[in-house]
Design an enzyme around this catalytic site. Structure first.
Site, mmCIF file in Angstrom:
data_model
loop_
_atom_site.group_PDB
_atom_site.id
_atom_site.type_symbol
_atom_site.label_atom_id
_atom_site.label_comp_id
_atom_site.label_asym_id
_atom_site.label_seq_id
_atom_site.Cartn_x
_atom_site.Cartn_y
_atom_site.Cartn_z
ATOM 1 C CE LYS A 83 168.724 147.459 34.425
ATOM 2 N NZ LYS A 83 167.704 146.195 34.165
HETATM 3 O O1 G3P Z 1 163.673 146.734 36.736
HETATM 4 C C1 G3P Z 1 163.732 145.646 37.070
HETATM 5 C C2 G3P Z 1 162.062 144.759 37.210
HETATM 6 O O2 G3P Z 1 162.191 144.066 36.394
HETATM 7 C C3 G3P Z 1 162.744 144.300 38.048
HETATM 8 O O3 G3P Z 1 160.862 143.755 38.551
HETATM 9 O O4 G3P Z 1 158.642 143.196 39.346
HETATM 10 O O5 G3P Z 1 160.791 141.497 39.039
HETATM 11 O O6 G3P Z 1 161.215 142.113 40.769
HETATM 12 P P1 G3P Z 1 160.604 143.083 39.341
#
Ligand code: G3P
Length: 217
Positions: A83
């Site tokens: 990634k």
């Molecule tokens: O896959 C990316 C994710 O972990 C981010 O999620 O909720 O932190 O925006 P969030």
């Protein structure tokens, strides 16, 4: 649409993997921090558990170090997916690792033009962050639709991996918009199956079944 689990918690991955419904796992530096584990050790354990692709993220921001870190992560297992952040150096590093035959996932994608570059670099996945766009008052789901249309226009094979998913409706709308993958936190994947009418209907059926006095096996 494939379901990935967005966590580095091995116990949660084991639990969901046992359902046979899990197609892969995504991690990021914040999730590694939350796990309290060493990145290479935990990724190896997850790769051994899960058949599908497991994303592990580089920590560098310059091309040379990103490539080195990507190659180091690639050694962990066959199903590792490297990634990179969607920056110019990240896209370059992605192209290099793709040319070397590795799977890649371009993260922190917030625009259709970023996704277009990522697809041109031949990435396996692009990860648009739905929830974080919604947080700023931008239509996160609209981005999924735009990327779908662009990829279909040019037959790009890069898969749309919808990330930063916060709600059950996000999952439904991703499926309608044609995302290839949704990566879900365990709390959201759990909610997908829940419906109060299912619980009530089942309670009624079980009560009536009890009254029949029958058994099936
Ligand atoms: O896959 C990316 C994710 O972990 C981010 O999620 O909720 O932190 O925006 P969030």
């Amino acid at each position: 649409m494939k379901f990935f689990l967005d966590t580095a918690d091995v116990d949660e991955i084991r639990q969901w993997n046992a359902t046979g419904l899990l197609d892969g796992v995504t991690t990021n530096p914040s999730l590694i921090l939350k796990s309290g584990r060493n990145i290479k050790e935990v990724l190896k354990e997850i790769c051994d558990l899960v058949d599908g692709d497991v994303s592990g993220e580089v920590a560098a921001t310059d091309y040379d170090t990103m490539v080195n870190e990507g190659r180091a992560l690639a050694k962990i297992a066959e199903n590792i997916c490297i990634k990179f952040p969607t920056t110019l150096d990240g896209v370059r590093a992605c192209k290099t690792l793709v040319d070397e035959g590795f799977k890649t996932n371009m993260t922190l994608c917030f625009s259709a033009t970023q996704a277009l570059l990522v697809a041109k670099a031949g990435a396996t996945y692009v990860s648009p962050f739905i929830g974080r766009l919604d947080d700023t008052g931008t239509d996160g789901m609209g981005l999924i639709g735009e990327i779908r249309a662009i990829f279909d226009n040019f037959d790009f094979e890069t898969q749309i991996l919808a990330a930063s998913i916060r709600t059950v409706n996000h999952v439904k709308d991703c499926a309608l918009a044609g995302a290839d993958v949704a990566t879900l936190p365990p709390s959201t994947i759990e909610k997908l199956v829940k419906h109060p009418l299912t619980d009530k209907g089942l309670a009624d059926f079980l009560a009536d079944w009890e009254k029949t006095g029958q058994t099936i096996v």
